[in-house]
Design a protein around this motif. Structure first.
Motif: not given
Length: 64
Positions: A38-41, A47-50
């Motif tokens: 989540q930190v890396v995202s 916001a939300e990985p595809d």
């Protein structure tokens, strides 16, 4: 003091599709827990990985 205390292996990071780089990093970080992912995202502005793109890149990575 100039001592090496660690090493970050960036493997095949380069000038490819940025989503490929993100997917491989995201997948590797799973070993360290969701909090780090989540930190890396957040730092990457994602916001939300595809999931669809991630599956594609993980499958393609198996060919290398």
């Amino acid at each position: 003091d100039g001592r090496v205390t660690g090493c970050i292996d960036v493997a095949r990071v380069g000038t490819a599709d940025p989503w490929q780089v993100f997917t491989l990093l995201w997948h590797a970080l799973a070993d360290f827990g969701c909090a780090l992912q989540q930190v890396v995202s957040r730092a990457s502005g994602i916001a939300e990985p595809d999931e669809r793109k991630s599956r594609l890149h993980l499958c393609l990575d198996e060919l290398f």
